[in-house]
Scaffold this motif. Structure first.
Motif, PDB file in Angstrom:
ATOM      1  N   ASP A 127     108.007  44.756  22.958  1.00 34.50           N
ATOM      2  CA  ASP A 127     107.821  44.246  21.870  1.00 34.50           C
ATOM      3  C   ASP A 127     106.826  45.108  20.931  1.00 34.50           C
ATOM      4  O   ASP A 127     105.597  45.109  21.320  1.00 34.50           O
ATOM      5  CB  ASP A 127     107.429  42.620  21.936  1.00 34.50           C
ATOM      6  CG  ASP A 127     107.493  42.030  20.347  1.00 34.50           C
ATOM      7  OD1 ASP A 127     107.356  42.910  19.312  1.00 34.50           O
ATOM      8  OD2 ASP A 127     107.355  40.878  20.293  1.00 34.50           O
ATOM      9  N   PRO A 128     107.372  45.865  20.068  1.00 34.38           N
ATOM     10  CA  PRO A 128     106.397  46.762  19.400  1.00 34.38           C
ATOM     11  C   PRO A 128     105.464  46.181  18.636  1.00 34.38           C
ATOM     12  O   PRO A 128     104.191  46.781  18.496  1.00 34.38           O
ATOM     13  CB  PRO A 128     107.421  47.783  18.575  1.00 34.38           C
ATOM     14  CG  PRO A 128     108.593  46.837  18.259  1.00 34.38           C
ATOM     15  CD  PRO A 128     108.571  45.985  19.593  1.00 34.38           C
ATOM     16  N   VAL A 129     105.715  45.026  18.135  1.00 29.68           N
ATOM     17  CA  VAL A 129     104.665  44.368  17.155  1.00 29.68           C
ATOM     18  C   VAL A 129     103.611  43.869  18.318  1.00 29.68           C
ATOM     19  O   VAL A 129     102.424  43.859  17.744  1.00 29.68           O
ATOM     20  CB  VAL A 129     105.182  43.277  16.479  1.00 29.68           C
ATOM     21  CG1 VAL A 129     104.142  42.469  15.724  1.00 29.68           C
ATOM     22  CG2 VAL A 129     106.238  43.495  15.462  1.00 29.68           C
ATOM     23  N   LYS A 130     103.995  43.304  19.251  1.00 33.01           N
ATOM     24  CA  LYS A 130     103.113  42.862  20.140  1.00 33.01           C
ATOM     25  C   LYS A 130     102.203  43.800  20.842  1.00 33.01           C
ATOM     26  O   LYS A 130     100.921  43.771  21.008  1.00 33.01           O
ATOM     27  CB  LYS A 130     103.624  41.944  21.482  1.00 33.01           C
ATOM     28  CG  LYS A 130     102.764  41.361  22.385  1.00 33.01           C
ATOM     29  CD  LYS A 130     103.507  40.498  23.627  1.00 33.01           C
ATOM     30  CE  LYS A 130     104.081  39.168  23.069  1.00 33.01           C
ATOM     31  NZ  LYS A 130     104.516  38.501  24.272  1.00 33.01           N
ATOM     32  N   GLN A 131     102.739  44.894  21.377  1.00 28.36           N
ATOM     33  CA  GLN A 131     102.262  46.041  22.000  1.00 28.36           C
ATOM     34  C   GLN A 131     101.179  46.617  20.933  1.00 28.36           C
ATOM     35  O   GLN A 131      99.955  46.881  21.286  1.00 28.36           O
ATOM     36  CB  GLN A 131     103.227  47.238  22.230  1.00 28.36           C
ATOM     37  CG  GLN A 131     102.486  48.149  23.076  1.00 28.36           C
ATOM     38  CD  GLN A 131     103.729  49.535  23.322  1.00 28.36           C
ATOM     39  OE1 GLN A 131     104.376  49.934  22.654  1.00 28.36           O
ATOM     40  NE2 GLN A 131     103.615  49.713  24.678  1.00 28.36           N
TER      41      GLN A 131
END
Length: 590
Positions: free
Chosen positions: A557-561
């Motif tokens: 997940d790019p937002v979480k990362q």
């Protein structure tokens, strides 16, 4: 930027006031029971006495009013009157993002327009630094750095001892060793050599030899006293030798302090204040404060409220000699004249407590400082060996500070050298930084006034509450970010934002980060670098728990990362800042 707990307190104070109680009872602190809640307020217990009401009733009123407040996720009253608080994740997240985008992480510069002199170091010229100088140096350097971070104009003064009998002892010994030196030719009127007739190594051999001889040979002691008198009264040759002693000693001291990552703003000396002493003594006399007692000129400093004996402060001995108390008082005069400090902090062995109590009282009585200028004595405990006695070398002597640093370096180097991928030069630099971190953190993690046991094996371990463990945590974060940047060269942490926590470990890491501002200000106001040590140990623990529970680099997940990368970047920056406040450098890898 307000401290995190202050923002929570504001909401609770407002509720106390709306319910008809004094807002002073709304103080919020970290929870004593983190298994039950994050924060707590005990104000209802105290308010109950004033308002003649059951504390649980007051607590219930407050919590009922705050249940819908956006700051709180959960708030409850618990008998006999505690208010348990868990804050909203969005509130934590907003604060974290504000910290990340603020100068100094939002830490307020409370010391603006205030000058503080920190008197630490205190070595005598012509003598090598030994383990007894470690605590003063690292504690003083840390307090200076913390104060400077908070906006104070901090001036660190080494305060060299260069005016006492040790100078006369060296001159007298040198005269016996090399009587043909031009400095002892009374008929010589020319310029003296620019180069000293001794090296620092030779000088450090001359003094102990002279000191031992003076104890065994009364005639030599008289020669040393006469040499002291003559150099203090302007004898050309002896003054030239004294200047050589100063230059050679200061060059060596700067080298050793640099190795300790300790840096002074002022290299003032006892000799600098000698011109102030005659007038100071006359002022004490004219004010009726100084009087003769058994031939000595003294000032009474005993107060009616004292429960212990406080002897008079001696300004001039019966033989006409001045003492440390005389030069310390004259130093206060010079400091007020040159710098007008709001506070002077003295970091000295705690066994000097009575001396400074006398000096401070004397300074107050004579009006040497304004009433609102603080004079603060910070007495430190001793560094002891495993036997509980003051730390010694194997043969029972006092260990030189450079040898102590070397011992920590060697212990770390043995481990670093096992990693054959690290080039020799880098291995040495890593060992220097980690060894120094082990030494300084082991000292600073203790309360200043406490004695502590020096254990090089434990202090250099990369596990537990040690300097190497903190450094290892920072290096681990650097490695994660370095790997991500290699795969994503366009990444910029400032473009991301921290998202609300998705796990307990992430939430606990964020909550620990929010404590930074409070820890730094509290550590300075309490003169307690150990509070910063404890904080970064706990922050490191929280990060490592978060790291082990989450796969940061492989998160899909790019937002979480992006949120995680922002969070650990902030963690790295705060740890690095705190380590710098302790005078500790971080290597790129370990």
């Amino acid at each position: 930027m307000k401290k995190f707990t202050e923002l929570i307190s504001d909401a609770v104070r407002d509720a106390f006031e709306k319910c008809g109680y004094s807002p002073k009872y709304g103080l919020v602190t970290l929870s004593d029971r983190p298994d039950l809640c994050q924060f707590q307020c005990n104000g209802a217990l105290a308010a109950a006495k004033e308002y003649k009401k059951a504390p649980i009733a007051i607590a219930s009123e407050i919590t009922e009013l705050l249940k819908t407040h956006t700051v709180f996720r959960e708030i409850s009253a618990v008998k006999p009157g505690f208010i348990n608080i868990t804050v909203d994740d969005g509130f934590i997240t907003e604060y974290i993002n504000s910290m990340a985008s603020s100068h100094k992480f939002g830490c307020e510069e409370i010391g603006s327009n205030k000058t503080v002199i920190v008197d630490y170091g205190g070595p005598n010229v012509a003598k090598p630094l030994h383990v007894g100088h470690l605590r003063s140096a690292v504690i003083g350097e840390s307090i200076k750095r913390i104060g400077r971070f908070l906006g104070y104009n901090m001036l660190g003064d080494v305060h060299l001892g260069d005016w006492g009998l040790q100078i006369g002892l060296i001159i007298a010994k040198l005269k016996r060793m090399s009587p043909d030196l031009v400095y002892f030719d009374e008929s010589y009127n020319g310029e003296y050599p620019e180069e000293a007739p001794f090296t620092i190594s030779e000088l450090e051999e001359i003094y102990p030899a002279a000191s031992s001889l003076s104890k065994a040979d009364p005639e030599f002691m008289e020669e040393a006293k006469q040499a002291t008198f003559l150099f203090q009264n302007g004898h050309r040759g002896y003054v030239a030798l004294w200047k050589h002693i100063l230059n050679v000693s200061i060059a060596d001291l700067k080298k050793n302090y640099d190795a300790l990552n300790v840096h002074f703003d002022l290299w003032k000396k006892e000799s600098d204040v000698q011109p102030y002493i005659p007038q100071m003594i006359e002022d004490f006399k004219s004010k009726g404060l100084a009087y003769l007692s058994e031939g000595a000129l003294v000032v009474d400093v005993m107060e009616a409220s004292d429960t212990h004996e406080v002897p008079p402060c001696i300004l001039v001995k019966s033989d006409g000699a001045t003492l440390y108390s005389t030069t310390d008082l004259a130093t206060i005069i010079e400091r007020m004249e040159l710098f007008s400090p709001d506070e002077i902090i003295y970091i000295v062995d705690k066994r000097q407590d009575l001396h400074f109590e006398q000096v401070f009282r004397c300074a107050r009585k004579a009006g040497l400082v304004p009433p609102d200028t603080k004079l603060t004595f910070l007495g430190f405990g001793t560094m002891n060996g495993k036997d509980g006695k003051p730390f010694k070398t194997r043969d029972g002597g006092v260990m030189r500070l450079e040898n102590l640093i070397r011992e920590a370096y060697d212990k770390v180097y043995q481990r670093v050298a096992e990693n054959r991928e690290i080039p020799e030069e880098e291995a040495q630099e890593i060992s220097r930084k980690v060894g120094l971190a082990a030494l300084k953190y082991s000292d600073l993690s203790n309360q200043i006034s406490k004695d502590y046991i020096f254990d090089v094996d434990r202090f250099t371990s990369s596990e537990g509450n040690t300097g190497p463990y903190i450094l290892y945590t920072v290096v681990r974060i650097k490695s994660i970010l370095g790997k991500y940047l290699s795969a994503n060269p366009g990444y910029r942490a400032e473009d991301a934002s921290v998202q609300p926590p998705g796990s307990d470990s992430e939430r606990d890491l964020m909550l620990k980060i929010t404590q930074f501002n409070g820890v730094v200000t509290d550590s300075y106001s309490s003169y307690a670098p150990h509070m910063i040590c404890q904080y970064i140990f706990e922050l490191s623990n929280e990060f490592n728990r978060f790291y082990h529970e989450n796969r940061i680099l492989t998160e899909q997940d790019p937002v979480k990362q992006g949120s995680w990368l922002k969070l650990i970047t902030l963690t790295r920056d705060i740890l690095t800042t705190c380590l710098d406040l302790l005078g500790i450098e971080v290597p790129d890898r370990m």
